[in-house]
Motif scaffolding. Structure first.
Motif: not given
Length: 155
Positions: A1-22
């Motif tokens: 079993m693994s511990n899975v952490m999801f990070y929630l991004l918001d619109e302000t973080q999506e305005k960068l050149q590359q995808p915010a999750h990158f």
């Protein structure tokens, strides 16, 4: 079993050149390296892997993270290994998932990091991954992506 952490991004973080999750994955890979924990960054395909590799090279000199694409670099790989196929070794505690799907091998890692982008289509894919991780019995948590920067500044 693994511990899975999801990070929630918001619109302000999506305005960068590359995808915010990158950008966030770069930060997390860097933090993993500084904590002397090796990780694998799993990408959708070779093009995405090469993009992520390029992003890590763009980090400032004082934030350099030794990394390589799977099959390149030193024997056993650099502290951060970027792949788009099933890894050949599972001697790392952390998996950072940038692909659209749940990696079949994710349970070989203690910690899995995944992301919920703000864009609706990507958010729907993240919900599916969340359900799949939960269905096989993983421990799931979510955090706002902004919490990374806060811990980074205090750490």
């Amino acid at each position: 079993m693994s511990n899975v952490m999801f990070y929630l991004l918001d619109e302000t973080q999506e305005k960068l050149q590359q995808p915010a999750h990158f950008a966030l994955a770069c930060l997390l890979a860097s933090r993993s390296y500084r904590q002397k924990q090796k990780c694998i960054v799993y990408c959708q395909d070779q093009i995405q892997a090469e993009s992520f590799d390029e992003l890590l090279w763009q980090l400032p000199n004082d934030a350099f993270v030794p990394h390589n694409l799977a099959g390149e670099g030193p024997v056993g790989g650099a502290p951060v290994e970027i792949c788009w196929q099933t890894p050949t070794q599972f001697n790392r505690p952390i998996l950072i998932n940038l692909s659209d799907t749940v990696p079949a091998f994710h349970q070989k890692f203690r910690q899995v990091i995944d992301f919920v982008p703000a864009l609706e289509a990507l958010k729907a894919q993240a919900r599916e991954r969340y359900k799949q991780y939960r269905a096989v019995g993983n421990q799931l948590d979510t955090l706002p992506a902004s919490s990374i920067n806060e811990t980074q500044n205090h750490g």
